[in-house]
Design a protein around this motif. Structure first.
Motif, mmCIF file in Angstrom:
data_model
loop_
_atom_site.group_PDB
_atom_site.id
_atom_site.type_symbol
_atom_site.label_atom_id
_atom_site.label_comp_id
_atom_site.label_asym_id
_atom_site.label_seq_id
_atom_site.Cartn_x
_atom_site.Cartn_y
_atom_site.Cartn_z
ATOM 1 N N PRO A 180 0.816 -1.218 0.000
ATOM 2 C CA PRO A 180 0.000 0.000 0.000
ATOM 3 C C PRO A 180 0.850 1.269 0.000
ATOM 4 O O PRO A 180 0.525 2.234 -0.700
ATOM 5 N N THR A 181 1.933 1.253 0.773
ATOM 6 C CA THR A 181 2.823 2.415 0.802
ATOM 7 C C THR A 181 3.490 2.624 -0.546
ATOM 8 O O THR A 181 3.654 3.755 -1.019
ATOM 9 N N LEU A 182 3.882 1.511 -1.205
ATOM 10 C CA LEU A 182 4.506 1.619 -2.521
ATOM 11 C C LEU A 182 3.526 2.188 -3.538
ATOM 12 O O LEU A 182 3.891 3.038 -4.367
ATOM 13 N N PHE A 183 2.273 1.735 -3.492
ATOM 14 C CA PHE A 183 1.277 2.270 -4.421
ATOM 15 C C PHE A 183 0.966 3.736 -4.100
ATOM 16 O O PHE A 183 0.678 4.522 -5.008
ATOM 17 N N ALA A 184 1.037 4.099 -2.824
ATOM 18 C CA ALA A 184 0.863 5.502 -2.469
ATOM 19 C C ALA A 184 1.983 6.355 -3.055
ATOM 20 O O ALA A 184 1.758 7.493 -3.493
ATOM 21 N N SER A 185 3.214 5.782 -3.092
ATOM 22 C CA SER A 185 4.339 6.524 -3.677
ATOM 23 C C SER A 185 4.170 6.717 -5.177
ATOM 24 O O SER A 185 4.885 7.520 -5.779
ATOM 25 N N GLN A 237 -1.452 6.565 -5.965
ATOM 26 C CA GLN A 237 -2.756 5.911 -5.884
ATOM 27 C C GLN A 237 -3.468 6.284 -4.580
ATOM 28 O O GLN A 237 -2.837 6.466 -3.538
ATOM 29 N N GLU A 238 -4.815 6.366 -4.639
ATOM 30 C CA GLU A 238 -5.606 6.692 -3.469
ATOM 31 C C GLU A 238 -5.745 5.483 -2.551
ATOM 32 O O GLU A 238 -5.458 4.348 -2.937
ATOM 33 N N TRP A 263 2.331 13.705 -8.821
ATOM 34 C CA TRP A 263 1.657 12.618 -9.527
ATOM 35 C C TRP A 263 0.354 13.048 -10.220
ATOM 36 O O TRP A 263 0.043 12.551 -11.316
ATOM 37 N N PRO A 264 -0.447 13.924 -9.599
ATOM 38 C CA PRO A 264 -1.695 14.313 -10.292
ATOM 39 C C PRO A 264 -1.470 14.850 -11.706
ATOM 40 O O PRO A 264 -2.329 14.678 -12.574
ATOM 41 N N ALA A 265 -0.314 15.452 -11.934
ATOM 42 C CA ALA A 265 -0.031 15.991 -13.266
ATOM 43 C C ALA A 265 0.601 14.950 -14.185
ATOM 44 O O ALA A 265 0.799 15.215 -15.379
ATOM 45 N N HIS A 266 0.909 13.775 -13.634
ATOM 46 C CA HIS A 266 1.576 12.728 -14.431
ATOM 47 C C HIS A 266 0.918 11.372 -14.141
ATOM 48 O O HIS A 266 1.569 10.426 -13.703
ATOM 49 N N ARG A 267 -0.388 11.298 -14.337
ATOM 50 C CA ARG A 267 -1.121 10.071 -14.037
ATOM 51 C C ARG A 267 -0.652 8.903 -14.891
ATOM 52 O O ARG A 267 -0.587 7.767 -14.424
ATOM 53 N N THR A 268 -0.321 9.165 -16.146
ATOM 54 C CA THR A 268 0.131 8.081 -17.033
ATOM 55 C C THR A 268 1.404 7.453 -16.515
ATOM 56 O O THR A 268 1.547 6.213 -16.486
ATOM 57 N N ALA A 269 2.351 8.283 -16.066
ATOM 58 C CA ALA A 269 3.602 7.762 -15.511
ATOM 59 C C ALA A 269 3.335 6.924 -14.271
ATOM 60 O O ALA A 269 3.997 5.893 -14.031
ATOM 61 N N GLY A 270 2.350 7.359 -13.478
ATOM 62 C CA GLY A 270 2.001 6.586 -12.286
ATOM 63 C C GLY A 270 1.485 5.203 -12.625
ATOM 64 O O GLY A 270 1.869 4.202 -12.007
#
Length: 649
Positions: A436-441, A444-445, A505-512
């Motif tokens: 979960p912490t990795l996905f937060a990095s 992800q919500e 991240w909000p400005a780079h959703r694709t990279a996420g």
């Protein structure tokens, strides 16, 4: 010297073929093999009679038929190679001989009497077809792999429980904002690893003394005590002690289950059956995660007590059912119960006790056990002088552990412990514990973090499932190499993306989402390679006398590195905008690739008794002669006790 070859030999040998004829085979066959002049040779598996045998009874007739058919098959499998290829030929039990022929200059002809691999038909196909062809041994292995299910479940059950409000109301010491909560939470999580480390190290002597299957019962009893205490825990101290006790049982199971599976499996599907251990571990993690994901919506303390309670069910099933499984034939031989070993081996292979393949495997097991016992007595003669008392037994136990690091076993110990070390340092449990912490990095919500963490575990299960087919088809080493390469690429790309875009991240959703995709690629690659192979490999490579201790040492290495990874991952995630963890694990994946190229030997299709040849240990002239002598003694004793040597043409 040229004369008629025995029936069935001349028809399979082309003109000019170079053949080595062991001296006692020359005694059995009054005529020489076709077009061969022998200048030196060594005995093969056939017993060397002191004189040409007289066939005057049904038992001798049976032995005669066995010798003729065995040597005919050996002649068919003789392989002509150049002298420079000797080291690669894998000839463990027959020394090379140099012969001359009008059609060739000096050649080295190698025969391999490795009783299982070179001189018998296989028990069946590899992979899934092999499982279907050997239903009984597959069922035994699958049932004993329930220990892996307990292992995985107990590992995965705390990941969601630790964030449940219902749990934090009771165990408030680990709640966010409490004094030292990070330390206490880490200690609670780490207690299972500490207990498992102790359990794995102690299971070796228990498995040697009380048998593999009874040691599983002992482990289940300890695990059950820990699970009951976890279910009824009223405070932090009680839960921590309960996790430690349960960890001891988990460590014992994680060591003995693959040991038992390796010793009951035929070579053709041993890798496939050992995959069942990793499959069960990952299945346990998946089941535990989604159970706790659901129970977190329950009101009251049963939201976290129920997941702890449910792990008792497979524990009871394993503890009771294992009593109906056969003993390991190799353990029985180590205790001198050879007749029982033959019966157990016959049952596991699904053929009669007079089946040629079973007899040859039985001889190989006895030879290996006796060889290791002789080597042990030579290394520590003082411990075998006079009567064996408790003090000598204790000293013998200690020196046996030290023998893991001596010549003849050092390379295997390095390979077995090294592969477990790299399994953890390529980053797998960092993903399981802190996904979960990795996905937060990656931006992800919260709810998506939990869902993706569960799907990530399912992805690993898919990867492990693929190895049921690939393990015995492609081998251990190729899987490790390709797996390390894909994991390195995944970590490397993720580290770049996280380093560049994690500040927004909000400005780079694709990279996420690309980062998420490569995390799934990593998990799939791990599940197909570095997940199952490290649990299979140590159980294969050690000699019989040190196998339990070697597997115990490698399993303890796994738990020790597991503990280290749990401690170092949080600081890595808090440095360099989170990409430090991915760089760290990418480096270890690359090191794992290079280390595998250098140190891992392929074991696909080889019997447990052939690992001397695989690792190049104990292949000096003295050891070859010793093994040949023991082989002759084993077969002579078997024939004197009335074992039926009838074979199938």
């Amino acid at each position: 010297m040229t004369s008629r070859a025995p029936d069935g030999v001349a028809s399979v040998l082309p003109e000019g073929t170079l053949i080595i004829t062991p001296p006692h085979i020359q005694q059995i066959f009054s005529s020489s093999l076709k077009s061969a002049r022998v200048t030196s040779a060594a005995p093969a598996l056939c017993p060397a009679p002191r004189k040409t045998p007289k066939v005057h009874s049904s038992k001798h007739q049976s032995l005669w038929q066995f010798a003729v058919q065995y040597c005919t098959r050996l002649a068919k499998r003789l392989t002509t190679v150049s002298a420079m290829d000797q080291s690669k030929a894998g000839a463990a039990l027959v020394t090379p001989a140099v012969v001359e022929n009008e059609h060739a200059s000096k050649q080295t002809v190698l025969g391999h009497s490795g009783a299982i691999w070179e001189t018998r038909q296989t028990y069946g196909p590899t992979g899934i077809k092999g499982l279907l062809a050997s239903p009984y041994v597959a069922a035994c292995a699958a049932f004993s792999a329930l220990g892996g299910l307990l292992f995985g479940y107990d590992q995965g059950v705390v990941s969601v429980i630790l964030v449940m409000p219902q749990f934090l109301d009771r165990i408030d010491r680990v709640a966010d904002g409490a004094s030292g909560s990070g330390f206490w939470k880490g200690l609670l999580t780490a207690m299972i690893e500490l207990g498992a480390l102790i359990g794995a190290l102690n299971q070796g002597w228990i498995a040697d003394k009380y048998s593999r299957k009874y040691s599983i019962v002992i482990a289940v009893v300890i695990f059950t005590v820990g699970s009951v205490l976890q279910t009824g825990a009223v405070d932090y101290a009680m839960l921590t002690v309960a996790r430690f006790i349960g960890g001891i049982g988990i460590g014992m199971l994680s060591m003995v289950a693959p040991l038992y599976i390796s010793e009951i499996s035929p070579p053709e599907i041993r890798g496939t059956l050992l995959v069942l251990e990793e499959f069960s571990i990952v299945l346990g993690i998946v089941i535990a995660y989604w159970i706790t994901f659901g129970t977190r919506f329950m009101a009251g303390e049963w939201s976290w007590r129920l997941p702890f309670f449910l792990q008792l069910i497979p524990g009871f099933v394993l503890g009771a059912g294992i009593l109906f499984l056969p003993f390991s034939p190799r353990w029985l031989v180590s205790k001198g119960r050879n007749a029982e070993a033959l019966s157990s081996l016959s049952k596991l292979r699904g053929v009669g006790e007079d089946d040629e393949r079973v007899l040859l495997e039985w001889y190989d097991i006895q030879t290996e056990v006796r060889l290791q016992q002789e080597v042990l007595q030579e290394r520590h003669p003082s411990l075998f002088e006079g009567a064996m008392n408790s003090a000598k037994k204790a000293r013998l136990e200690v020196v046996a552990w030290l023998d893991l690091f001596k010549s003849g076993c050092r390379k295997r110990t390095h390979a077995a412990c090294g592969i477990m070390w790299f399994q953890q340092f390529v980053g797998i449990n960092a993903l399981i514990y802190y996904s979960p912490t990795l996905f937060a990095s990656m931006g992800q919500e919260y709810e998506m973090q939990l869902v993706l963490s569960g799907v990530l575990n399912v992805t690993q299960l898919v990867g492990v499932t693929s190895s049921i087919w690939t393990m015995d088809r492609f081998g251990r080493k190729p899987l490790l190499l390709w797996g390390a390469a894909f994991m390195f690429i995944s970590h490397f790309i993720i580290s770049i993306l996280v380093g560049l875009y994690s500040d927004n991240w909000p400005a780079h959703r694709t990279a996420g989402w690309v980062s998420v995709a490569f995390l799934f690629i990593y998990m799939l690659a791990f599940g197909a390679s570095w997940g199952p192979v490290p649990w299979a490999y140590p159980a294969e490579v050690f000699p019989s006398s040190l196998r339990a201790k070697g597997v115990g040492m490698s399993t303890a290495t796994n738990w020790f590195t597991n503990f280290i990874i749990g401690l170092i991952t949080p600081p890595l995630l808090n440095t360099n905008r989170h990409f430090g963890a991915y760089v760290f694990f990418a480096i270890w994946c690359l090191l794992a690739l290079l280390w595998t190229i250098k140190f891992i030997k392929e074991t696909k299709g080889r019997s447990l008794e052939q690992m001397d040849a695989v690792f190049g240990d104990n292949l000096g002239e003295k050891e070859v002669v010793r093994r040949q002598r023991i082989e002759r003694e084993v077969i002579d004793e078997a024939s004197s006790t009335g074992v039926d040597f009838r074979t199938r043409s």
